[in-house]
Design a protein around this motif. Structure first.
Motif, PDB file in Angstrom:
ATOM      1  N   LEU A  58     -39.797 -17.969  -5.296  1.00 47.33           N
ATOM      2  CA  LEU A  58     -40.051 -16.668  -4.682  1.00 47.33           C
ATOM      3  C   LEU A  58     -38.744 -16.153  -4.094  1.00 47.33           C
ATOM      4  O   LEU A  58     -38.188 -16.760  -3.174  1.00 47.33           O
ATOM      5  CB  LEU A  58     -41.105 -16.797  -3.584  1.00 47.33           C
ATOM      6  CG  LEU A  58     -42.413 -17.471  -3.996  1.00 47.33           C
ATOM      7  CD1 LEU A  58     -43.347 -17.608  -2.808  1.00 47.33           C
ATOM      8  CD2 LEU A  58     -43.065 -16.708  -5.128  1.00 47.33           C
ATOM      9  N   PHE A  59     -38.245 -15.035  -4.618  1.00 49.31           N
ATOM     10  CA  PHE A  59     -36.985 -14.460  -4.166  1.00 49.31           C
ATOM     11  C   PHE A  59     -37.227 -13.543  -2.966  1.00 49.31           C
ATOM     12  O   PHE A  59     -37.860 -12.503  -3.096  1.00 49.31           O
ATOM     13  CB  PHE A  59     -36.320 -13.667  -5.301  1.00 49.31           C
ATOM     14  CG  PHE A  59     -35.023 -13.036  -4.895  1.00 49.31           C
ATOM     15  CD1 PHE A  59     -33.854 -13.769  -4.894  1.00 49.31           C
ATOM     16  CD2 PHE A  59     -34.974 -11.711  -4.497  1.00 49.31           C
ATOM     17  CE1 PHE A  59     -32.645 -13.192  -4.516  1.00 49.31           C
ATOM     18  CE2 PHE A  59     -33.779 -11.124  -4.121  1.00 49.31           C
ATOM     19  CZ  PHE A  59     -32.611 -11.866  -4.119  1.00 49.31           C
ATOM     20  N   GLN A  60     -36.778 -13.974  -1.804  1.00 53.42           N
ATOM     21  CA  GLN A  60     -36.826 -13.188  -0.572  1.00 53.42           C
ATOM     22  C   GLN A  60     -38.158 -12.464  -0.382  1.00 53.42           C
ATOM     23  O   GLN A  60     -38.216 -11.234  -0.260  1.00 53.42           O
ATOM     24  CB  GLN A  60     -35.657 -12.199  -0.541  1.00 53.42           C
ATOM     25  CG  GLN A  60     -34.318 -12.883  -0.595  1.00 53.42           C
ATOM     26  CD  GLN A  60     -33.139 -11.922  -0.604  1.00 53.42           C
ATOM     27  OE1 GLN A  60     -33.290 -10.706  -0.673  1.00 53.42           O
ATOM     28  NE2 GLN A  60     -31.942 -12.473  -0.526  1.00 53.42           N
ATOM     29  N   PRO A  61     -39.254 -13.213  -0.349  1.00 53.19           N
ATOM     30  CA  PRO A  61     -40.573 -12.575  -0.249  1.00 53.19           C
ATOM     31  C   PRO A  61     -40.750 -11.802   1.055  1.00 53.19           C
ATOM     32  O   PRO A  61     -40.182 -12.163   2.081  1.00 53.19           O
ATOM     33  CB  PRO A  61     -41.537 -13.761  -0.333  1.00 53.19           C
ATOM     34  CG  PRO A  61     -40.745 -14.933   0.133  1.00 53.19           C
ATOM     35  CD  PRO A  61     -39.330 -14.679  -0.312  1.00 53.19           C
ATOM     36  N   PRO A  99     -33.311 -14.833   2.693  1.00 59.71           N
ATOM     37  CA  PRO A  99     -34.176 -14.546   3.825  1.00 59.71           C
ATOM     38  C   PRO A  99     -35.499 -13.926   3.388  1.00 59.71           C
ATOM     39  O   PRO A  99     -35.572 -13.216   2.396  1.00 59.71           O
ATOM     40  CB  PRO A  99     -33.372 -13.538   4.648  1.00 59.71           C
ATOM     41  CG  PRO A  99     -32.514 -12.835   3.650  1.00 59.71           C
ATOM     42  CD  PRO A  99     -32.201 -13.862   2.589  1.00 59.71           C
ATOM     43  N   CYS A 100     -36.532 -14.231   4.166  1.00 57.41           N
ATOM     44  CA  CYS A 100     -37.858 -13.656   3.938  1.00 57.41           C
ATOM     45  C   CYS A 100     -38.016 -12.427   4.833  1.00 57.41           C
ATOM     46  O   CYS A 100     -37.281 -12.260   5.801  1.00 57.41           O
ATOM     47  CB  CYS A 100     -38.946 -14.673   4.295  1.00 57.41           C
ATOM     48  SG  CYS A 100     -38.935 -16.154   3.259  1.00 57.41           S
ATOM     49  N   GLY A 101     -38.998 -11.619   4.536  1.00 57.69           N
ATOM     50  CA  GLY A 101     -39.297 -10.457   5.350  1.00 57.69           C
ATOM     51  C   GLY A 101     -40.149 -10.800   6.561  1.00 57.69           C
ATOM     52  O   GLY A 101     -40.659  -9.913   7.236  1.00 57.69           O
ATOM     53  N   VAL A 118     -43.134 -27.654  -1.261  1.00 57.02           N
ATOM     54  CA  VAL A 118     -42.407 -26.424  -0.959  1.00 57.02           C
ATOM     55  C   VAL A 118     -40.984 -26.769  -0.556  1.00 57.02           C
ATOM     56  O   VAL A 118     -40.761 -27.624   0.305  1.00 57.02           O
ATOM     57  CB  VAL A 118     -43.087 -25.635   0.180  1.00 57.02           C
ATOM     58  CG1 VAL A 118     -42.313 -24.365   0.515  1.00 57.02           C
ATOM     59  CG2 VAL A 118     -44.534 -25.313  -0.179  1.00 57.02           C
ATOM     60  N   THR A 119     -40.022 -26.096  -1.180  1.00 59.70           N
ATOM     61  CA  THR A 119     -38.610 -26.260  -0.831  1.00 59.70           C
ATOM     62  C   THR A 119     -38.068 -24.914  -0.382  1.00 59.70           C
ATOM     63  O   THR A 119     -38.230 -23.918  -1.079  1.00 59.70           O
ATOM     64  CB  THR A 119     -37.799 -26.760  -2.042  1.00 59.70           C
ATOM     65  OG1 THR A 119     -38.378 -27.984  -2.513  1.00 59.70           O
ATOM     66  CG2 THR A 119     -36.347 -26.990  -1.668  1.00 59.70           C
ATOM     67  N   ARG A 120     -37.433 -24.905   0.785  1.00 58.03           N
ATOM     68  CA  ARG A 120     -36.791 -23.693   1.298  1.00 58.03           C
ATOM     69  C   ARG A 120     -35.315 -23.719   0.936  1.00 58.03           C
ATOM     70  O   ARG A 120     -34.663 -24.746   1.029  1.00 58.03           O
ATOM     71  CB  ARG A 120     -36.935 -23.617   2.813  1.00 58.03           C
ATOM     72  CG  ARG A 120     -38.350 -23.421   3.259  1.00 58.03           C
ATOM     73  CD  ARG A 120     -38.484 -23.542   4.739  1.00 58.03           C
ATOM     74  NE  ARG A 120     -37.825 -22.431   5.432  1.00 58.03           N
ATOM     75  CZ  ARG A 120     -37.904 -22.254   6.739  1.00 58.03           C
ATOM     76  NH1 ARG A 120     -38.588 -23.092   7.485  1.00 58.03           N
ATOM     77  NH2 ARG A 120     -37.295 -21.224   7.299  1.00 58.03           N
ATOM     78  N   HIS A 121     -34.815 -22.552   0.535  1.00 57.23           N
ATOM     79  CA  HIS A 121     -33.392 -22.392   0.222  1.00 57.23           C
ATOM     80  C   HIS A 121     -32.874 -21.268   1.107  1.00 57.23           C
ATOM     81  O   HIS A 121     -33.472 -20.185   1.146  1.00 57.23           O
ATOM     82  CB  HIS A 121     -33.205 -22.033  -1.257  1.00 57.23           C
ATOM     83  CG  HIS A 121     -33.838 -23.021  -2.182  1.00 57.23           C
ATOM     84  ND1 HIS A 121     -33.189 -24.148  -2.632  1.00 57.23           N
ATOM     85  CD2 HIS A 121     -35.087 -23.061  -2.724  1.00 57.23           C
ATOM     86  CE1 HIS A 121     -34.001 -24.833  -3.415  1.00 57.23           C
ATOM     87  NE2 HIS A 121     -35.153 -24.191  -3.490  1.00 57.23           N
ATOM     88  N   ILE A 153     -44.080 -10.634   2.183  1.00 61.10           N
ATOM     89  CA  ILE A 153     -45.431 -10.646   2.752  1.00 61.10           C
ATOM     90  C   ILE A 153     -45.963 -12.084   2.850  1.00 61.10           C
ATOM     91  O   ILE A 153     -46.212 -12.744   1.839  1.00 61.10           O
ATOM     92  CB  ILE A 153     -46.366  -9.764   1.900  1.00 61.10           C
ATOM     93  CG1 ILE A 153     -45.803  -8.324   1.847  1.00 61.10           C
ATOM     94  CG2 ILE A 153     -47.789  -9.785   2.443  1.00 61.10           C
ATOM     95  CD1 ILE A 153     -46.539  -7.402   0.910  1.00 61.10           C
ATOM     96  N   ALA A 154     -46.151 -12.531   4.088  1.00 63.92           N
ATOM     97  CA  ALA A 154     -46.581 -13.908   4.337  1.00 63.92           C
ATOM     98  C   ALA A 154     -47.877 -14.285   3.620  1.00 63.92           C
ATOM     99  O   ALA A 154     -47.950 -15.373   3.035  1.00 63.92           O
ATOM    100  CB  ALA A 154     -46.705 -14.150   5.844  1.00 63.92           C
TER     101      ALA A 154
END
Length: 149
Positions: free
Chosen positions: A6-9, A34-36, A57-60, A11-12
């Motif tokens: 997911l590229f910089q999503p 970064p996420c929104g 889940v992996t965060r980058h 909506i949670a």
């Protein structure tokens, strides 16, 4: 199998639904920040329900870090896609990249992908909800890879 990235999503709840999808289909999910919103499993808890412990889940922290660590082909799921999903052949190890709900994938990110795939839709429609699109594309990828065994 494949991964969902997911590229910089923005909506949670969509991220939560995709994490649950990944858990249920056994597909890892990458979140490229970064996420929104302030990303945490707590932020997406309602949609993830009790699948958080089953999710991979992996965060980058950036696109550059994700791309440097990535293995396999990068497949953009985009309304600007050149190849219809039904004609595309997935391979084990592919990473299915979903764009931002508000803006899709930037041109430079699309240029870095190995393929651009579109989900065919009825005339006069623009796009699907990202979680629904991820479910359709992941389902097709899983179907293809499981029938090739």
């Amino acid at each position: 199998m494949i991964r969902i990235a997911l590229f910089q999503p923005d909506i949670a709840p969509n991220v939560g639904a995709i994490i649950r999808l990944g858990a249920c289909l056994g597909l890892p999910v990458d979140v490229i920040e970064p996420c929104g919103f302030a990303f945490s499993l707590h932020a997406v808890r309602r949609q993830v329900m009790d699948y958080g412990d089953k999710a991979d889940v992996t965060r980058h922290d950036s696109w550059e870090r994700f791309n440097a660590d990535r293995r396999g082909r990068l497949i953009a799921m985009t309304t600007k896609g050149a190849e219809p999903l039904w004609d595309f052949s997935f391979s084990s190890g592919d990473v299915m990249l979903m764009g931002r709900e508000s803006a899709g994938l930037p041109d430079d990110v699309q240029a870095a992908t190995d393929a651009r795939v579109v989900i065919p839709m009825a005339a006069g429609t623009r796009s699907l909800n990202i979680a629904i699109a991820a479910g359709i594309a992941a389902g097709e990828a899983v179907r293809q890879l499981r029938t090739r065994k």
